[in-house]
Motif scaffolding. Structure first.
Motif, PDB file in Angstrom:
ATOM      1  N   THR A  78      31.592  64.356  46.693  1.00 33.92           N
ATOM      2  CA  THR A  78      31.813  63.084  46.016  1.00 33.92           C
ATOM      3  C   THR A  78      33.294  62.751  46.096  1.00 33.92           C
ATOM      4  N   ILE A  79      33.634  61.532  45.761  1.00 41.41           N
ATOM      5  CA  ILE A  79      35.055  61.182  45.764  1.00 41.41           C
ATOM      6  C   ILE A  79      35.792  61.959  44.687  1.00 41.41           C
ATOM      7  N   ALA A  80      35.087  62.299  43.600  1.00 42.39           N
ATOM      8  CA  ALA A  80      35.707  63.094  42.533  1.00 42.39           C
ATOM      9  C   ALA A  80      36.082  64.487  43.023  1.00 42.39           C
ATOM     10  N   ASN A  81      35.304  65.012  43.976  1.00 44.12           N
ATOM     11  CA  ASN A  81      35.616  66.334  44.515  1.00 44.12           C
ATOM     12  C   ASN A  81      36.969  66.359  45.216  1.00 44.12           C
ATOM     13  N   TRP A  82      37.363  65.225  45.794  1.00 48.46           N
ATOM     14  CA  TRP A  82      38.621  65.163  46.551  1.00 48.46           C
ATOM     15  C   TRP A  82      39.805  64.721  45.693  1.00 48.46           C
ATOM     16  N   SER A  83      39.535  64.049  44.587  1.00 49.28           N
ATOM     17  CA  SER A  83      40.632  63.539  43.750  1.00 49.28           C
ATOM     18  C   SER A  83      41.141  64.627  42.813  1.00 49.28           C
ATOM     19  N   GLU A  84      42.118  64.301  42.010  1.00 48.52           N
ATOM     20  CA  GLU A  84      42.769  65.293  41.145  1.00 48.52           C
ATOM     21  C   GLU A  84      41.751  66.027  40.272  1.00 48.52           C
ATOM     22  N   GLY A  85      41.836  67.367  40.282  1.00 44.13           N
ATOM     23  CA  GLY A  85      40.916  68.179  39.497  1.00 44.13           C
ATOM     24  C   GLY A  85      39.627  68.505  40.201  1.00 44.13           C
ATOM     25  N   GLY A  86      39.386  67.908  41.367  1.00 50.37           N
ATOM     26  CA  GLY A  86      38.155  68.151  42.117  1.00 50.37           C
ATOM     27  C   GLY A  86      38.193  69.454  42.880  1.00 50.37           C
ATOM     28  N   ILE A  87      37.019  69.940  43.278  1.00 49.95           N
ATOM     29  CA  ILE A  87      36.940  71.254  43.928  1.00 49.95           C
ATOM     30  C   ILE A  87      37.589  71.283  45.309  1.00 49.95           C
ATOM     31  N   TYR A  88      37.749  70.117  45.942  1.00 50.69           N
ATOM     32  CA  TYR A  88      38.360  70.090  47.273  1.00 50.69           C
ATOM     33  C   TYR A  88      39.796  69.544  47.250  1.00 50.69           C
ATOM     34  N   HIS A  89      40.282  69.186  46.070  1.00 52.37           N
ATOM     35  CA  HIS A  89      41.624  68.599  46.003  1.00 52.37           C
ATOM     36  C   HIS A  89      42.693  69.591  46.467  1.00 52.37           C
ATOM     37  N   SER A  90      42.575  70.843  46.033  1.00 53.51           N
ATOM     38  CA  SER A  90      43.586  71.828  46.432  1.00 53.51           C
ATOM     39  C   SER A  90      43.529  72.079  47.936  1.00 53.51           C
ATOM     40  N   MET A  91      42.325  72.047  48.519  1.00 55.87           N
ATOM     41  CA  MET A  91      42.224  72.214  49.972  1.00 55.87           C
ATOM     42  C   MET A  91      42.889  71.053  50.690  1.00 55.87           C
ATOM     43  N   LEU A  92      42.712  69.839  50.167  1.00 53.32           N
ATOM     44  CA  LEU A  92      43.367  68.668  50.751  1.00 53.32           C
ATOM     45  C   LEU A  92      44.880  68.834  50.708  1.00 53.32           C
ATOM     46  N   VAL A  93      45.392  69.214  49.552  1.00 55.02           N
ATOM     47  CA  VAL A  93      46.839  69.394  49.395  1.00 55.02           C
ATOM     48  C   VAL A  93      47.350  70.489  50.329  1.00 55.02           C
ATOM     49  N   GLU A  94      46.659  71.615  50.350  1.00 55.68           N
ATOM     50  CA  GLU A  94      47.084  72.738  51.195  1.00 55.68           C
ATOM     51  C   GLU A  94      47.073  72.357  52.669  1.00 55.68           C
ATOM     52  N   THR A  95      46.055  71.594  53.084  1.00 58.96           N
ATOM     53  CA  THR A  95      45.977  71.181  54.489  1.00 58.96           C
ATOM     54  C   THR A  95      47.130  70.251  54.841  1.00 58.96           C
ATOM     55  N   VAL A  96      47.386  69.289  53.989  1.00 58.79           N
ATOM     56  CA  VAL A  96      48.481  68.347  54.241  1.00 58.79           C
ATOM     57  C   VAL A  96      49.820  69.087  54.303  1.00 58.79           C
ATOM     58  N   GLU A  97      50.043  69.992  53.374  1.00 58.55           N
ATOM     59  CA  GLU A  97      51.313  70.723  53.373  1.00 58.55           C
ATOM     60  C   GLU A  97      51.428  71.657  54.574  1.00 58.55           C
ATOM     61  N   ASN A  98      50.317  72.209  55.023  1.00 59.49           N
ATOM     62  CA  ASN A  98      50.332  73.040  56.223  1.00 59.49           C
ATOM     63  C   ASN A  98      50.699  72.204  57.446  1.00 59.49           C
ATOM     64  N   VAL A  99      50.153  71.004  57.512  1.00 61.85           N
ATOM     65  CA  VAL A  99      50.451  70.088  58.623  1.00 61.85           C
ATOM     66  C   VAL A  99      51.941  69.757  58.642  1.00 61.85           C
ATOM     67  N   ILE A 100      52.481  69.470  57.470  1.00 65.77           N
ATOM     68  CA  ILE A 100      53.918  69.156  57.376  1.00 65.77           C
ATOM     69  C   ILE A 100      54.754  70.360  57.790  1.00 65.77           C
ATOM     70  N   GLN A 101      54.376  71.520  57.288  1.00 64.81           N
ATOM     71  CA  GLN A 101      55.120  72.743  57.588  1.00 64.81           C
ATOM     72  C   GLN A 101      55.179  73.023  59.084  1.00 64.81           C
ATOM     73  N   ASN A 102      54.114  72.679  59.785  1.00 65.64           N
ATOM     74  CA  ASN A 102      54.054  72.936  61.225  1.00 65.64           C
ATOM     75  C   ASN A 102      54.565  71.776  62.063  1.00 65.64           C
ATOM     76  N   GLY A 103      55.139  70.772  61.400  1.00 65.65           N
ATOM     77  CA  GLY A 103      55.778  69.678  62.124  1.00 65.65           C
ATOM     78  C   GLY A 103      54.829  68.748  62.840  1.00 65.65           C
ATOM     79  N   VAL A 104      53.597  68.656  62.364  1.00 60.27           N
ATOM     80  CA  VAL A 104      52.610  67.770  62.989  1.00 60.27           C
ATOM     81  C   VAL A 104      52.658  66.402  62.309  1.00 60.27           C
ATOM     82  N   HIS A 105      52.747  65.351  63.114  1.00 61.46           N
ATOM     83  CA  HIS A 105      52.820  63.983  62.594  1.00 61.46           C
ATOM     84  C   HIS A 105      51.433  63.357  62.623  1.00 61.46           C
TER      85      HIS A 105
END
Length: 667
Positions: free
Chosen positions: A521-548
């Motif tokens: 659900t959209i709630a799963n991806w938004s703040e407090g959702g079960i996939y929100h931390s995965m979204l954040v971690e993925t985005v930060e991993n992308v940034i860390q590896n210099g991917v645009h």
């Protein structure tokens, strides 16, 4: 539940072949949450001590050898070296190595009939003892020292001294002891007492750990395979050039003699024992019917079996697991020794070392399968070992065939061998069809997420012919369905979209970062959702590896249609998702599909949610950085949806084409 696990194991593994789609295994391994959880649990239990487990006060070398590399990741280097050195402090003048040591305050030095403790002036705070029945203490220590210097890079440790003698020399002394005191020249192999496979309990006594006048000397595969492993490790990491010729010949002779005297070519197995002074078992019992799982696993690791023979051994183990109604190939042996064959009360059929299920050795067979290229089999057969660790919330010494945990409740040996198996599979998965992170440079990067139709739950798997890559946690490989990172093992639209973008000249290559999750659900991806931390971690991993990131593609709404999510709530939650990117200076256009169709909702309204659709439309109208994507609710015919929900092959083609048109408008 446990019976179902065992049945699933047999079904899966019986169908597994070496030619299985290894790409799907790569995806499964990289995404496996159980592997990550067990790895974390193992490090926690090892960090709490070096003794074998909660049922043991001693640090045993045969156990420490199997979790030393894990311990090195959670304990100071000094503590690891101290543990190794204590075994050398108690080393006999003839080179023999003790089984284990314990703080002297915990040792019952006057226990008649128990361990005969050995004291050392150079280690006065400890007492040690040697199980003389087994012949793996010396080989275990050699292997452990090699593992330490390889992982730490501290080769200077070999020249450090313990009580006036260098570690390198003490390692040599340990192997020389085996050649002097445990070598049987008639067969060119080393000997020990009669035990059950790799066990350290002889059948002649209740206590069973000390050689005496009643002992029946025997040669077995486990002890000799362990010696081969020790010598090979010594030659590779420790031996000076002046010693290599000698020990190379010893290893070659051992390998030859194992095949000559212990291998039963007719039955494609190792015989249990080659006796020197008769068998302790009844002449009515045919011991050679027993198949030793543990010794065979170690033999495979020692290079004593060909690749074909390793495959045959694995098939035989699986057959034995089925016959014993057991859970894993950690089954010690099949069949077990009959009741009364061992005087020890714990050595009843399918108990303890007489047919109990030990991950401690089962996982070593997983290592051998990986080493010999049986990747699908290794993964399938590791899974039930992981399941029961999680089910039982810890690492148990052994299990009954029915899966009942027994023995130590924090058995570090099990933790260590599972970490090694997990790491080996993970390393294989990373390297299989691996591309460089630099290959992403110059490609158009698509960050894709949402629910099942943004993941791999559709039909018609597709592999692009042009340059389309799959990025997952810094790992890059050629993209093909199912994409790594998103749920499902079927197909999605993104491989097709990448191909179409390349064909249309919209890109010189495409990289997909897929994290869509089925049923989200959209709630799963938004703040407090079960996939929100995965979204954040993925985005930060992308940034860390210099991917645009060039485009953020969102396809979700079906679950919110079912839940009846309002327009206002949908928009609010989506803006929380948007903030994950914008707060990290990712300015890529966010493209939102019109997606809400689900056949399990009100079909009188076309199976769609006007509230969800309005939210998706208004987001694109109200925010300059959000764009309207394709209207996939229009793909609602039976020909478009393979199961009424997920896209068919035709549906995937049209889905990808619709995304292509949407992206062209944005350009």
């Amino acid at each position: 539940m446990k019976h179902l696990i065992a049945c699933a194991l047999m079904l899966t593994c019986s169908m597994a072949t070496h030619g299985t789609n290894l790409y799907k295994v790569k995806k499964a391994v990289l995404e496996d949450k159980e592997m990550n959880l067990v790895d974390k649990m193992a490090h926690q239990v090892v960090s709490s001590g070096l003794n074998a487990g909660s049922g043991y006060g001693e640090v045993w070398i045969r156990d420490f050898n199997t979790f030393i590399t894990t311990a090195m990741e959670v304990m100071p280097d000094e503590k690891i070296r101290e543990a190794l050195n204590l075994f050398f402090h108690f080393q006999g003048t003839d080179g023999n190595i003790v089984d284990g040591y314990i703080p002297i305050t915990k040792a019952d030095l006057n226990n008649v009939g128990g361990y005969k403790y050995r004291l050392s002036p150079s280690a006065p705070d400890y007492a040690a003892h040697k199980n003389t029945v087994e012949t793996d203490q010396e080989t275990s220590l050699v292997q452990a020292v090699c593992q330490y210097v390889v992982k730490s890079g501290n080769y200077a440790y070999l020249d450090s001294q313990v009580d006036g003698i260098s570690v390198r020399r003490r390692v040599e002394m340990a192997m020389e002891y085996l050649m002097k005191d445990k070598y049987e020249p008639r067969y060119g192999l080393i000997i020990g007492a009669t035990t059950a496979d790799w066990g350290d309990v002889q059948p002649e006594h209740l206590w069973g750990v000390e050689i005496d006048e009643n002992t029946h000397y025997a040669i077995d595969i486990y002890d000799n395979a362990m010696f081969v492993l020790a010598i090979e490790s010594y030659l590779k990491h420790i031996a000076k050039d002046t010693e290599k010729a000698k020990w190379t010949q010893v290893s070659a002779d051992l390998k030859k003699n194992v095949r000559s005297h212990l291998w039963d070519e007719k039955n494609k197995k190792f015989i249990p024992h080659l006796y020197l002074n008769g068998s302790p078992f009844s002449s009515k019992f045919n011991e050679n019917q027993i198949y030793y799982h543990g010794g065979t696993a170690v033999a495979a690791l020692a290079g004593l079996l060909s690749k074909e023979e390793v495959g045959e051994a694995n098939s035989k183990m699986l057959e034995n697991v089925k016959k014993a109604h057991a859970e894993t190939i950690g089954l010690t042996m099949y069949p077990a020794y009959p009741a009364g064959a061992f005087k020890g009360v714990g050595m009843y059929p399918y108990g303890y070392q007489n047919g109990g299920d030990w991950t401690w050795f089962g996982a070593r067979m997983i290592w051998a399968l990986i080493q010999h290229g049986y990747i699908q089999e290794a993964y399938d057969e590791l899974k039930p070992m992981l399941h029961r660790v999680i089910q039982n919330e810890g690492f148990n010494e052994w299990y009954t065939p029915a899966g009942e945990p027994k023995g130590s409740g924090t058995f570090r040996g099990e933790a260590g061998v599972l970490v090694t198996a997990i790491r080996m599979l993970k390393n294989w998965a990373v390297d299989y069809e691996k591309k460089s992170l630099e290959d992403v440079n110059g490609t158009t990067v698509l960050f894709t997420f949402g629910q099942s139709n943004s993941a791999n739950h559709g039909r018609g798997t597709f592999q692009p012919k042009s340059k389309v890559l799959n990025y997952y946690k810094g790992i890059v490989c050629t993209a093909k369905d199912p994409l790594i990172g998103a749920s499902g093992m079927g197909a999605g639209p993104w491989t097709r979209l990448g191909e179409k973008m390349n064909e249309q000249g919209m890109s010189k290559g495409v990289t997909v970062i897929p994290i869509g999750m089925g049923g989200a659900t959209i709630a799963n991806w938004s703040e407090g959702g079960i996939y929100h931390s995965m979204l954040v971690e993925t985005v930060e991993n992308v940034i860390q590896n210099g991917v645009h990131i060039d485009y953020i593609l969102w396809h979700q709404g079906e679950s919110d249609n079912i839940q009846g999510t309002s327009k206002e709530v949908y928009k609010k939650r989506f803006l929380e998702i948007r903030e994950v990117f914008r707060s990290r200076n990712i300015t890529a256009p966010i493209v939102v599909a019109q997606a809400s169709y689900h056949p399990n909702t009100d079909l009188s309204k076309g199976g769609i949610s006007e509230a969800v659709r309005e939210a998706q439309k208004e987001l694109a109208k109200e925010y300059d950085d959000i764009y309207a994507g394709p209207d996939t609710d229009r793909l609602n015919l039976a020909v478009h949806r393979a199961d009424g929900i997920h896209f068919s092959t035709l549906g995937q083609d049209l889905h990808a084409e619709a995304w292509l048109k949407a992206l062209k408008k944005i350009r």
